[in-house]
Scaffold this motif. Sequence first.
Motif, PDB file in Angstrom:
ATOM      1  N   PHE A   1      43.107  44.348  91.898  1.00  7.78           N
ATOM      2  CA  PHE A   1      43.007  43.052  91.218  1.00  7.78           C
ATOM      3  C   PHE A   1      43.785  42.855  90.054  1.00  7.78           C
ATOM      4  CE2 PHE A   1      41.025  39.605  88.934  1.00  7.78           C
ATOM      5  CZ  PHE A   1      40.769  38.793  89.810  1.00  7.78           C
ATOM      6  N   LEU A   2      43.459  44.007  89.234  1.00  9.16           N
ATOM      7  CA  LEU A   2      44.330  44.182  87.910  1.00  9.16           C
ATOM      8  C   LEU A   2      45.821  44.288  88.311  1.00  9.16           C
ATOM      9  CD1 LEU A   2      42.043  46.804  86.080  1.00  9.16           C
ATOM     10  CD2 LEU A   2      42.004  44.303  85.987  1.00  9.16           C
ATOM     11  N   ALA A   3      46.360  44.894  89.185  1.00  7.21           N
ATOM     12  CA  ALA A   3      47.675  45.383  89.554  1.00  7.21           C
ATOM     13  C   ALA A   3      48.197  44.018  90.070  1.00  7.21           C
ATOM     14  CB  ALA A   3      47.818  46.260  90.406  1.00  7.21           C
ATOM     15  N   GLY A   4      47.319  42.998  90.924  1.00  7.10           N
ATOM     16  CA  GLY A   4      48.122  41.830  91.622  1.00  7.10           C
ATOM     17  C   GLY A   4      48.304  40.768  90.366  1.00  7.10           C
ATOM     18  N   TYR A   5      47.000  40.840  89.365  1.00  2.00           N
ATOM     19  CA  TYR A   5      47.450  40.103  88.200  1.00  2.00           C
ATOM     20  C   TYR A   5      48.495  40.251  87.367  1.00  2.00           C
ATOM     21  CZ  TYR A   5      46.205  37.483  83.953  1.00  2.00           C
ATOM     22  OH  TYR A   5      46.174  36.492  82.823  1.00  2.00           O
ATOM     23  N   ALA A   6      48.797  41.602  87.184  1.00  2.00           N
ATOM     24  CA  ALA A   6      49.945  42.159  86.230  1.00  2.00           C
ATOM     25  C   ALA A   6      51.331  41.858  87.071  1.00  2.00           C
ATOM     26  CB  ALA A   6      49.876  43.732  85.929  1.00  2.00           C
ATOM     27  N   SER A   7      51.152  42.045  88.419  1.00  2.00           N
ATOM     28  CA  SER A   7      52.501  41.734  89.164  1.00  2.00           C
ATOM     29  C   SER A   7      52.675  40.065  89.240  1.00  2.00           C
ATOM     30  CB  SER A   7      52.102  42.302  90.654  1.00  2.00           C
ATOM     31  OG  SER A   7      51.965  43.423  90.839  1.00  2.00           O
ATOM     32  N   ALA A   8      51.867  39.208  89.417  1.00  2.00           N
ATOM     33  CA  ALA A   8      52.032  37.855  89.213  1.00  2.00           C
ATOM     34  C   ALA A   8      52.543  37.506  87.799  1.00  2.00           C
ATOM     35  CB  ALA A   8      50.605  37.122  89.567  1.00  2.00           C
ATOM     36  N   SER A   9      51.922  38.055  86.752  1.00  2.00           N
ATOM     37  CA  SER A   9      52.481  37.829  85.537  1.00  2.00           C
ATOM     38  C   SER A   9      54.073  38.392  85.430  1.00  2.00           C
ATOM     39  CB  SER A   9      51.705  38.774  84.570  1.00  2.00           C
ATOM     40  OG  SER A   9      52.039  38.494  83.192  1.00  2.00           O
ATOM     41  N   TYR A  10      54.439  39.322  85.952  1.00  2.00           N
ATOM     42  CA  TYR A  10      55.593  39.998  86.014  1.00  2.00           C
ATOM     43  C   TYR A  10      56.670  39.172  86.741  1.00  2.00           C
ATOM     44  CZ  TYR A  10      59.934  42.726  86.046  1.00  2.00           C
ATOM     45  OH  TYR A  10      61.017  43.540  86.070  1.00  2.00           O
TER      46      TYR A  10
ATOM     47  N   ASN B   1      57.994  52.663  81.728  1.00  3.41           N
ATOM     48  CA  ASN B   1      59.235  52.082  81.573  1.00  3.41           C
ATOM     49  C   ASN B   1      59.096  50.459  81.370  1.00  3.41           C
ATOM     50  OD1 ASN B   1      60.033  54.748  81.380  1.00  3.41           O
ATOM     51  ND2 ASN B   1      61.305  54.713  83.163  1.00  3.41           N
ATOM     52  N   PHE B   2      58.176  49.866  82.044  1.00  2.00           N
ATOM     53  CA  PHE B   2      58.095  48.466  81.977  1.00  2.00           C
ATOM     54  C   PHE B   2      57.227  47.932  80.700  1.00  2.00           C
ATOM     55  CE2 PHE B   2      59.740  49.102  86.254  1.00  2.00           C
ATOM     56  CZ  PHE B   2      60.045  47.693  86.525  1.00  2.00           C
ATOM     57  N   ALA B   3      56.752  48.620  79.894  1.00  3.94           N
ATOM     58  CA  ALA B   3      55.938  48.618  78.431  1.00  3.94           C
ATOM     59  C   ALA B   3      56.674  47.336  77.842  1.00  3.94           C
ATOM     60  CB  ALA B   3      55.581  49.577  77.785  1.00  3.94           C
ATOM     61  N   SER B   4      58.248  47.373  77.740  1.00  2.00           N
ATOM     62  CA  SER B   4      58.681  46.397  77.008  1.00  2.00           C
ATOM     63  C   SER B   4      59.036  45.159  77.865  1.00  2.00           C
ATOM     64  CB  SER B   4      59.949  46.966  76.222  1.00  2.00           C
ATOM     65  OG  SER B   4      60.853  47.495  77.372  1.00  2.00           O
ATOM     66  N   LYS B   5      58.744  45.353  78.951  1.00  2.00           N
ATOM     67  CA  LYS B   5      59.411  44.174  80.037  1.00  2.00           C
ATOM     68  C   LYS B   5      58.161  43.109  80.425  1.00  2.00           C
ATOM     69  CE  LYS B   5      62.586  47.448  82.267  1.00  2.00           C
ATOM     70  NZ  LYS B   5      63.095  47.830  83.559  1.00  2.00           N
ATOM     71  N   VAL B   6      56.828  43.688  80.104  1.00  2.00           N
ATOM     72  CA  VAL B   6      55.798  42.805  80.582  1.00  2.00           C
ATOM     73  C   VAL B   6      55.604  41.924  79.402  1.00  2.00           C
ATOM     74  CG1 VAL B   6      54.997  44.385  82.245  1.00  2.00           C
ATOM     75  CG2 VAL B   6      54.317  44.702  79.775  1.00  2.00           C
ATOM     76  N   ASP B   7      54.898  41.006  79.749  1.00  2.00           N
ATOM     77  CA  ASP B   7      54.246  39.789  78.703  1.00  2.00           C
ATOM     78  C   ASP B   7      53.347  40.921  77.573  1.00  2.00           C
ATOM     79  OD1 ASP B   7      52.739  38.126  77.101  1.00  2.00           O
ATOM     80  OD2 ASP B   7      52.913  36.674  78.809  1.00  2.00           O
ATOM     81  N   PRO B   8      53.921  40.514  76.397  1.00  2.00           N
ATOM     82  CA  PRO B   8      53.024  41.242  75.313  1.00  2.00           C
ATOM     83  C   PRO B   8      51.492  41.232  75.284  1.00  2.00           C
ATOM     84  CG  PRO B   8      55.043  40.112  74.565  1.00  2.00           C
ATOM     85  CD  PRO B   8      54.829  40.026  75.588  1.00  2.00           C
ATOM     86  N   ALA B   9      51.109  40.039  75.791  1.00  2.00           N
ATOM     87  CA  ALA B   9      49.710  39.705  75.933  1.00  2.00           C
ATOM     88  C   ALA B   9      48.978  40.130  77.288  1.00  2.00           C
ATOM     89  CB  ALA B   9      49.640  38.190  75.900  1.00  2.00           C
TER      90      ALA B   9
ATOM     91  N   GLN C   1      48.523  43.524  78.435  1.00  2.00           N
ATOM     92  CA  GLN C   1      47.203  44.429  78.335  1.00  2.00           C
ATOM     93  C   GLN C   1      46.137  44.018  77.968  1.00  2.00           C
ATOM     94  OE1 GLN C   1      47.920  47.775  79.508  1.00  2.00           O
ATOM     95  NE2 GLN C   1      45.787  47.374  79.670  1.00  2.00           N
ATOM     96  N   SER C   2      46.223  43.037  76.935  1.00  2.00           N
ATOM     97  CA  SER C   2      44.933  42.631  76.524  1.00  2.00           C
ATOM     98  C   SER C   2      44.239  41.794  77.331  1.00  2.00           C
ATOM     99  CB  SER C   2      45.160  41.706  75.183  1.00  2.00           C
ATOM    100  OG  SER C   2      44.171  41.033  74.785  1.00  2.00           O
ATOM    101  N   GLU C   3      44.802  41.167  78.272  1.00  2.00           N
ATOM    102  CA  GLU C   3      44.432  40.065  79.333  1.00  2.00           C
ATOM    103  C   GLU C   3      43.780  40.796  80.212  1.00  2.00           C
ATOM    104  OE1 GLU C   3      47.316  37.602  80.898  1.00  2.00           O
ATOM    105  OE2 GLU C   3      47.745  36.441  78.689  1.00  2.00           O
ATOM    106  N   LEU C   4      44.304  42.138  80.770  1.00  2.00           N
ATOM    107  CA  LEU C   4      43.971  43.078  81.556  1.00  2.00           C
ATOM    108  C   LEU C   4      42.735  43.710  81.062  1.00  2.00           C
ATOM    109  CD1 LEU C   4      47.262  44.788  82.932  1.00  2.00           C
ATOM    110  CD2 LEU C   4      45.805  43.055  84.177  1.00  2.00           C
ATOM    111  N   ASP C   5      42.511  44.038  79.816  1.00  2.00           N
ATOM    112  CA  ASP C   5      41.258  44.470  79.321  1.00  2.00           C
ATOM    113  C   ASP C   5      40.316  43.662  79.586  1.00  2.00           C
ATOM    114  OD1 ASP C   5      42.844  46.844  78.575  1.00  2.00           O
ATOM    115  OD2 ASP C   5      43.120  46.270  76.534  1.00  2.00           O
ATOM    116  N   THR C   6      40.375  42.542  79.120  1.00  2.00           N
ATOM    117  CA  THR C   6      39.304  41.448  79.380  1.00  2.00           C
ATOM    118  C   THR C   6      38.993  41.102  80.871  1.00  2.00           C
ATOM    119  OG1 THR C   6      40.225  40.152  77.393  1.00  2.00           O
ATOM    120  CG2 THR C   6      38.839  39.185  78.982  1.00  2.00           C
TER     121      THR C   6
END
Length: 369
Positions: free
Chosen positions: A160-169, A336-344, A346-351
């Motif tokens: 679920f977290l990975a899906g959210y991150a993928s959609a965001s990216y 290596n994608f840390a600088s490529k994803v939305d800066p917000a 990780q915080s969203e995923l933690d929530t």
Amino acid sequence: MSMTKRRIALGGLATIASVALLAGCASAPATSTSTPTASAIAGFKPCMVSDLGGFDDKSFNQLGYEGLTEAAAALGVKPITVQSNAETDYAPNIDSLVSQNCTLIVTVGFALSAATVTAALANPTVDFAIIDDAADNDFNGKTDAPNIKPILFDTAQAAFLAGYASASYSKAGKVATYGGMNFPTVTIFMDGFAQGVSYFNSQKGKSVAVLGYDPANPDAATFTGGFEANDTAKTTAQNFIDQGADVLLPVGGPIFQSAGAAITDSKKDVALLGADADVFNTFPTYADLYLTSVLKGIKQATGDVVNQAATASTFDVTPYIGNLKNDGVGIAPFHNFASKVDPALQSELDTIKAGIISGTIPVKSYLSK
């Protein structure tokens, strides 16, 4: 009916039975596999049988193998491991370990379920554990032999977290997930992934599409037909790339390697997700492609089972189920994608993770209570 077809046909019954079976599951491993709590019982001999992926699959077979061998080394005992090269190897391989006086036999993968149950019933004094299966082949909600411990993971939560991150990216608004074969322990990733994308859409007012899997029609999902890195697995990945997907989640041992090859050949900007292990570390060939990985704590859980079997007077067969709350599942860093994803992000995923753990964000799976 073949084992594979039987599993697909009865998948719905397996889902229902597994929920009942896992109503009282074991907690997460509390000790490190490298630090056993006591000396091994005299004569303790831990053993393992792989599925067709082999112990170098950079995925769940390898993680199970590492958990077994590291725990055995810490205990000062010598393990025996045997690799399966065909489905017909499963029963003979298990029987060979019984004949070598193994006291704990760990089988890796749902494909070994029937052979494990048969051997356990025939050898009631031998302890068995099986990774990624409930050992409930009659689907009555109970493990089919009293000396088998299921080791399972609710990877839908992490996916679920990975899906959210993928959609965001995703820049294309299309992501894809597909599996090796239609087993619950494969589709649980795909289902969680799709739910995560849907949650992103609902939260952000977006419409990112998921190719390859529809939660409303899971039987129509895309599968490569096996768990090998081969031309079929590569072609499957290429088809999704051709359809415009720019994030891929292949679920099925080494089939992600074929996806990496397809992405490289396409020369397109497509991200890849790993399953089971952090493939950034286990298979760095495609390190620049990995957005993240959906993780199972197979190594730690297997080592914990070995330690318990080695040191306790009674083998605890209570099913273990890993989830976000007990750190049995999770997602890898973005590397290596840390600088490529939305800066917000990780915080969203933690929530979101906190919401899944508390139950305020529901994630459906066949292992959910």
